[in-house]
Design an enzyme around this catalytic site. Structure first.
Site, short mmCIF file in Angstrom:
data_model
loop_
_atom_site.label_atom_id
_atom_site.label_comp_id
_atom_site.label_asym_id
_atom_site.label_seq_id
_atom_site.Cartn_x
_atom_site.Cartn_y
_atom_site.Cartn_z
NE ARG A 57 -2.85 0.42 3.41
CZ ARG A 57 -2.26 0.98 4.49
NH1 ARG A 57 -1.83 2.21 4.44
NH2 ARG A 57 -2.11 0.27 5.60
CE1 TYR A 109 -20.32 6.25 -13.36
CE2 TYR A 109 -19.29 6.92 -11.31
CZ TYR A 109 -19.91 5.96 -12.07
OH TYR A 109 -20.15 4.73 -11.56
CG ASP A 180 -14.15 10.80 -15.81
OD1 ASP A 180 -13.65 9.95 -16.57
OD2 ASP A 180 -14.98 10.51 -14.93
CE LYS A 205 -17.32 2.04 -15.69
NZ LYS A 205 -17.50 3.47 -15.40
C1 LIG Z 1 -17.56 4.24 -14.26
C2 LIG Z 1 -17.11 5.65 -14.28
C3 LIG Z 1 -16.48 6.22 -13.18
C4 LIG Z 1 -16.31 5.48 -11.86
O1 LIG Z 1 -15.42 4.40 -11.97
P1 LIG Z 1 -15.56 3.03 -11.11
O2 LIG Z 1 -14.43 2.23 -11.66
O3 LIG Z 1 -16.92 2.46 -11.40
O4 LIG Z 1 -15.40 3.36 -9.67
C5 LIG Z 1 -16.04 7.53 -13.30
N1 LIG Z 1 -16.22 8.24 -14.43
C6 LIG Z 1 -16.84 7.72 -15.51
C7 LIG Z 1 -17.02 8.56 -16.73
C8 LIG Z 1 -17.31 6.41 -15.48
O5 LIG Z 1 -17.93 5.91 -16.55
#
Ligand SMILES: *Cc1c(COP(=O)(O)O)cnc(C)c1O
Length: 385
Positions: A57, A109, A180, A205
């Site tokens: 960690r 998000y 993001d 994703k």
């Molecule tokens: C899914 C998502 C997140 C959050 O990510 P997790 O891995 O589910 O915690 C943040 N921003 C966007 C655009 C997303 O699609």
């Protein structure tokens, strides 16, 4: 995070090649070509003269570093992996002092918006919500902000922010600019080049790409911010799992071919959906008549594999479409090899989303099978079976 950052080696190749070559161990005959999976929490202690990282960690393992080196090389910064995208988002927000002012897009998000609302309710920060496509209004809202949070293209409305302009604006006012970059992927857009200090990925994703892991990645080209994020991960504890990092790097190796295929299919489906009589509107920046087409073309490499469309019959018809699809999967999340579809307005915090809007993450199935499935479900929903 590896202190060496992106290797000079990696920067001379095209991104598709970097996705395959970055994060490999040194070339040694007889040794593995890729960094092996190292499930380790603790390591043998060093000495006062030769200290080492003794606990994962505190600094990660070789398996984390391989993924971080590869994503860092693609984004042009230093990457840190977290246990989820939200874990990384929380660490980014933890960079702010108490009472800070955060500007965030109306369409972004839902989890990030919920985290911001929660912090605001507890007096942690103040939040202003803006239409991120309106550059002048965003600047006006953000002139004295501590953080400008951008998401482009946005989830699920596919809105596109003027990233070069807003990143430069943040630089000039002293705000930390976060982008993001989950929808665009590191191959579709490089926010650090525009002047953003921080990039967020839900590697759950497209980077992972197979709907089998949760992982987040934060990237920065600021040495001091990288150190502070490492401290947030160590103290906040949102450390990634070894298997997740291993799988995410394995996913990244094929991102270029997956994205090329999905993106091409997304363009084809967007154009056909636009012509479909049961569809009232398609949102995809790759469409030449999309309001954000020129902006996206100027700042992105390709238009991505995400699109949204509104079913003419509204929420009920849209639910029926999801229920009758056979190839596309009615499911949340996105970025996997399988196409997934979801009516986003059914979720909390999505009041700005039209009730009949379906968000479609285009996978790598044959585009004609995807189209046949969509066309049949749309036509069937209209007749109400
Ligand atoms: C899914 C998502 C997140 C959050 O990510 P997790 O891995 O589910 O915690 C943040 N921003 C966007 C655009 C997303 O699609």
């Amino acid at each position: 995070m590896n202190d060496s950052g992106p290797g000079a080696e990696d920067t001379k190749y095209r991104p598709d090649t970097v996705a395959v070559t970055a994060g490999r161990p040194p070339a040694t005959a007889g040794q593995p070509m890729n960094v092996p999976l190292t499930p380790a929490s603790n390591f043998r202690a060093g000495t006062a003269e030769a200290p080492v990282i003794e606990y994962s960690r505190d600094g990660g393992t070789a398996t984390w570093h391989a993924l971080e080196d590869a994503v860092g090389a693609l984004e042009g910064g230093t990457a840190l992996a977290f246990g989820s995208g939200m874990g990384a988002a929380a660490a980014l927000l933890d960079l702010l002092p108490t009472g800070a002012h955060v500007v965030v897009p109306t369409d972004s998000y839902a989890g990030v918006r919920a985290l911001l609302a929660d912090g605001a309710a507890h007096g942690r920060w103040k939040v202003t919500i803006v239409d991120i496509t309106d550059t002048a209004a965003t600047k006006q809202a953000a002139w004295a902000a501590d953080m400008l949070w951008l998401e482009s293209p946005s989830n699920p409305m596919m809105e596109v922010a003027d990233l070069p302009e807003l990143c430069q604006f943040g630089r000039s006012t002293g705000a930390l600019v976060v982008v993001d970059n989950t929808f665009a992927t590191p191959l579709g857009q490089r926010p650090l080049d525009f002047g953003a200090q921080l990039v967020l990925h839900s590697a759950t994703k497209f980077i992972g790409g197979h709907s089998d892991l949760l992982l987040g990645i934060a990237v920065t080209n600021d040495f001091e911010l990288a150190g502070r994020l490492a401290t947030r991960r160590k103290l906040g504890g949102a450390a990634p799992g070894a298997l997740e990092c291993f799988l995410a790097l394995r996913g990244l190796r094929t991102l270029a071919v997956r994205l090329a295929r999905s993106q091409e299919s997304a363009g084809i489906l967007a154009r056909r959906l636009q012509e479909h009589e049961e569809v009232s509107r398609v949102r995809y920046p790759g469409l030449v008549d999309d309001p954000w087409h020129d902006r996206a073309a100027a700042q992105m490499n390709g238009f991505g594999a995400m699109l949204s469309f509104e079913v003419a019959g509204g929420a009920e018809a849209a639910d029926l479409v999801c229920a009758t699809l056979r190839v596309l999967v009615s499911a949340t999340s996105l970025g996997g090899v399988e196409s997934t579809i979801e009516r986003r307005a059914k979720l909390a915090g999505q009041e700005h989303v039209p009730p009949g809007l379906l968000r479609l993450s285009v996978g790598i199935e044959h585009v004609e099978d995807l189209w046949t499935d969509l066309d049949r479900a749309l036509t069937g929903a209209a007749s109400g079976y």
